[in-house]
Motif scaffolding. Sequence first.
Motif, PDB file in Angstrom:
ATOM      1  N   LYS A 129      -2.516  -2.057  -8.612  1.00  0.00           N
ATOM      2  CA  LYS A 129      -3.091  -3.386  -8.413  1.00  0.00           C
ATOM      3  C   LYS A 129      -3.161  -3.750  -6.929  1.00  0.00           C
ATOM      4  O   LYS A 129      -4.215  -4.133  -6.423  1.00  0.00           O
ATOM      5  CB  LYS A 129      -2.175  -4.343  -9.163  1.00  0.00           C
ATOM      6  CG  LYS A 129      -2.576  -5.736  -9.249  1.00  0.00           C
ATOM      7  CD  LYS A 129      -1.610  -6.447 -10.201  1.00  0.00           C
ATOM      8  CE  LYS A 129      -0.135  -6.196  -9.901  1.00  0.00           C
ATOM      9  NZ  LYS A 129       0.332  -6.765  -8.641  1.00  0.00           N
ATOM     10  N   THR A 130      -2.026  -3.619  -6.251  1.00  0.00           N
ATOM     11  CA  THR A 130      -1.992  -3.994  -4.842  1.00  0.00           C
ATOM     12  C   THR A 130      -2.870  -3.056  -4.016  1.00  0.00           C
ATOM     13  O   THR A 130      -3.550  -3.471  -3.080  1.00  0.00           O
ATOM     14  CB  THR A 130      -0.542  -3.978  -4.315  1.00  0.00           C
ATOM     15  OG1 THR A 130       0.237  -4.819  -5.162  1.00  0.00           O
ATOM     16  CG2 THR A 130      -0.471  -4.497  -2.898  1.00  0.00           C
ATOM     17  N   THR A 135      -5.782  -4.779  -1.811  1.00  0.00           N
ATOM     18  CA  THR A 135      -5.820  -4.658  -0.351  1.00  0.00           C
ATOM     19  C   THR A 135      -7.078  -3.923   0.102  1.00  0.00           C
ATOM     20  O   THR A 135      -7.665  -4.260   1.132  1.00  0.00           O
ATOM     21  CB  THR A 135      -4.559  -3.945   0.174  1.00  0.00           C
ATOM     22  OG1 THR A 135      -4.378  -2.730  -0.535  1.00  0.00           O
ATOM     23  CG2 THR A 135      -3.325  -4.804  -0.010  1.00  0.00           C
ATOM     24  N   ASP A 184      -0.661 -13.077  -2.004  1.00  0.00           N
ATOM     25  CA  ASP A 184       0.184 -12.182  -2.787  1.00  0.00           C
ATOM     26  C   ASP A 184       1.000 -13.051  -3.747  1.00  0.00           C
ATOM     27  O   ASP A 184       1.977 -13.673  -3.363  1.00  0.00           O
ATOM     28  CB  ASP A 184       1.100 -11.362  -1.868  1.00  0.00           C
ATOM     29  CG  ASP A 184       1.771 -10.224  -2.629  1.00  0.00           C
ATOM     30  OD1 ASP A 184       1.874 -10.319  -3.875  1.00  0.00           O
ATOM     31  OD2 ASP A 184       2.183  -9.237  -1.994  1.00  0.00           O
ATOM     32  N   ASP A 237       2.689 -12.163  -6.392  1.00  0.00           N
ATOM     33  CA  ASP A 237       3.835 -11.540  -7.045  1.00  0.00           C
ATOM     34  C   ASP A 237       5.100 -11.997  -6.323  1.00  0.00           C
ATOM     35  O   ASP A 237       5.683 -11.270  -5.518  1.00  0.00           O
ATOM     36  CB  ASP A 237       3.687 -10.009  -6.981  1.00  0.00           C
ATOM     37  CG  ASP A 237       4.775  -9.304  -7.770  1.00  0.00           C
ATOM     38  OD1 ASP A 237       5.622  -9.990  -8.374  1.00  0.00           O
ATOM     39  OD2 ASP A 237       4.779  -8.055  -7.775  1.00  0.00           O
ATOM     40  N   PRO A 242       6.674  -9.326  -3.570  1.00  0.00           N
ATOM     41  CA  PRO A 242       5.381  -9.223  -2.892  1.00  0.00           C
ATOM     42  C   PRO A 242       5.313  -7.932  -2.071  1.00  0.00           C
ATOM     43  O   PRO A 242       6.291  -7.576  -1.420  1.00  0.00           O
ATOM     44  CB  PRO A 242       5.361 -10.461  -1.981  1.00  0.00           C
ATOM     45  CG  PRO A 242       6.782 -10.845  -1.795  1.00  0.00           C
ATOM     46  CD  PRO A 242       7.517 -10.400  -3.024  1.00  0.00           C
ATOM     47  N   ASN A 243       4.192  -7.230  -2.145  1.00  0.00           N
ATOM     48  CA  ASN A 243       4.109  -5.991  -1.360  1.00  0.00           C
ATOM     49  C   ASN A 243       2.762  -5.736  -0.712  1.00  0.00           C
ATOM     50  O   ASN A 243       2.535  -4.691  -0.123  1.00  0.00           O
ATOM     51  CB  ASN A 243       4.543  -4.786  -2.203  1.00  0.00           C
ATOM     52  CG  ASN A 243       3.646  -4.585  -3.413  1.00  0.00           C
ATOM     53  OD1 ASN A 243       2.758  -5.393  -3.653  1.00  0.00           O
ATOM     54  ND2 ASN A 243       3.868  -3.536  -4.154  1.00  0.00           N
ATOM     55  N   ALA A 244       1.862  -6.717  -0.783  1.00  0.00           N
ATOM     56  CA  ALA A 244       0.563  -6.533  -0.116  1.00  0.00           C
ATOM     57  C   ALA A 244       0.762  -6.363   1.389  1.00  0.00           C
ATOM     58  O   ALA A 244       0.028  -5.627   2.042  1.00  0.00           O
ATOM     59  CB  ALA A 244      -0.361  -7.717  -0.408  1.00  0.00           C
ATOM     60  N   GLN A 294       2.021 -14.930   1.449  1.00  0.00           N
ATOM     61  CA  GLN A 294       2.813 -14.462   0.311  1.00  0.00           C
ATOM     62  C   GLN A 294       3.877 -15.485  -0.040  1.00  0.00           C
ATOM     63  O   GLN A 294       4.343 -16.243   0.803  1.00  0.00           O
ATOM     64  CB  GLN A 294       3.451 -13.103   0.620  1.00  0.00           C
ATOM     65  CG  GLN A 294       4.522 -13.150   1.702  1.00  0.00           C
ATOM     66  CD  GLN A 294       5.192 -11.790   1.919  1.00  0.00           C
ATOM     67  OE1 GLN A 294       4.664 -10.762   1.503  1.00  0.00           O
ATOM     68  NE2 GLN A 294       6.340 -11.786   2.553  1.00  0.00           N
ATOM     69  N   ASP A 323      -3.459 -11.276  -5.506  1.00  0.00           N
ATOM     70  CA  ASP A 323      -2.776 -10.132  -6.095  1.00  0.00           C
ATOM     71  C   ASP A 323      -1.803 -10.702  -7.127  1.00  0.00           C
ATOM     72  O   ASP A 323      -0.833 -11.358  -6.775  1.00  0.00           O
ATOM     73  CB  ASP A 323      -2.039  -9.384  -4.971  1.00  0.00           C
ATOM     74  CG  ASP A 323      -1.520  -8.033  -5.420  1.00  0.00           C
ATOM     75  OD1 ASP A 323      -1.738  -7.669  -6.599  1.00  0.00           O
ATOM     76  OD2 ASP A 323      -0.891  -7.348  -4.597  1.00  0.00           O
ATOM     77  N   SER A 378      -2.850   2.505   3.201  1.00  0.00           N
ATOM     78  CA  SER A 378      -3.772   1.820   2.312  1.00  0.00           C
ATOM     79  C   SER A 378      -4.734   2.841   1.715  1.00  0.00           C
ATOM     80  O   SER A 378      -4.874   3.955   2.218  1.00  0.00           O
ATOM     81  CB  SER A 378      -4.527   0.732   3.066  1.00  0.00           C
ATOM     82  OG  SER A 378      -5.470   1.328   3.931  1.00  0.00           O
TER      83      SER A 378
END
Lengths: 124, 296
Positions: free
Chosen positions: B14-15, B19, B35, B37, B41-43, B136, B179, B270
């Motif tokens: 997903k992320t 991105t 973000d 989540d 969060p990890n974007a 985020q 996200d 990425s």
Amino acid sequence: MKLAISMAGDTLEAAFDARFGRAPFFVLVDSESGEWTCLPNPALEADGGAGVRAAQFLASQGAQAVVSGAYGPKAWTTLHAAGLRTLLAPEGQDALIGRQLLDQFRAGALRAAEAASHDGHHGG
Amino acid sequence: MRVVVASGKGGTGKTTLATALAQVAAETQAVRVLDCDVEAPNAALFLHPQWSSGAEVTRPVPRVDAERCTACGRCAEVCRFNALAVVGGAVLVFDDLCHGCGRCTWICPEQAIHEEPLTVGRIEAGWTPEGIDLAQGLLRIGQPMGLPVLRALKHWPPTTESASVSVSARPSPWIEIRDAPPGASCPVVETLRGADAVILVTEPTAFGLHDLRQVVGIVQELGLPAWVVINRDGIGQAPIDAYCAEQGLPIALRLPLERRLAEALARGQSLLAAAPEYRPAIRHLLERLRCEVSGA
Ligand code: SF4
Ligand code: SF4
């Protein structure tokens, strides 16, 4: 002493339910005279905080001690703030009925819960 | 245009996709990435922003003045969430059950209750090297409810000025990419609310299909147009294609199972850095979304 036992059914002869906040009934029994009444658990429909609700309810009904299988942290805090003793049914005896727990209580065989017994996600 | 990238569970890609979409979009338009989540969060790991602003997120919780309280029990009676208990002549407050509805404060006949802000998390915001505006939400450890953080994030920045700026007043064309958290629970519904389109990332396994079904249920309830992206195509045999055809869900993109890709992503690279050849496909997906959403 007025004892509340978490129950699956609505008489003293019915099966015990180990879940405190999510037990369908509580039987409120006078440990000396053996007189009892059965109360539907008003917390059953609660979205959250069933244990808090049930604990408060039992306190308002004059219970002085509770017998159940497990207490979530919030139920435990509420019961203790209300001055109720929290007792545990013996583990591994799933088929107990209410009267047997009353007998065990009279015999002094029930262990006190020293702390909340689980994280509260399963009925506390 | 607001686009949500959602999927059934974590680790589906997903992320990665969100991105990549943001990076491609940033070449021609103003992009904001949220973000959502808030538990993990990890974007930012893929987009490398410089954090430049932020704010604490609080929610109100009741506090009782013991001097005034008569232990009448009204507050506990009106709390639908059982966050209050009146026992032993005092009121107990369970912050993590409280939804901050304010009923107890309002109902107390002694005006013994006031509300205090409890910190539940924070928002961080900044810019990435390619000019993406990234924000985020971070739920504080041990806090059970992510929704206040999520709501604050959706309304970031919190100034009254920007809250009143309509979408049309933003630089055009403008895109917001959210996200979503994994799963199909309340935070996902909250992330989807207000969106114009949804991209559902899934993998062709039995688990992937199961999770996809649940998210599709919510998306359909909200009446949002959705597209499916299949990640790790070739990993399993689940009938994703048949399911999508049956539901009328277009499959917009397939990312094949490739060791090289998996390794690059695991290193925090990425998708576009690892596999630039996907750029046209992602751009195409973006154009497709834009046409169908604005064509309405
Ligand atoms: S409603 Fe007010 S006075 Fe009554 S118990 Fe609650 S805090 Fe105390
Ligand atoms: S604010 Fe609402 S949810 Fe929180 S304790 Fe008061 S009545 Fe309950």
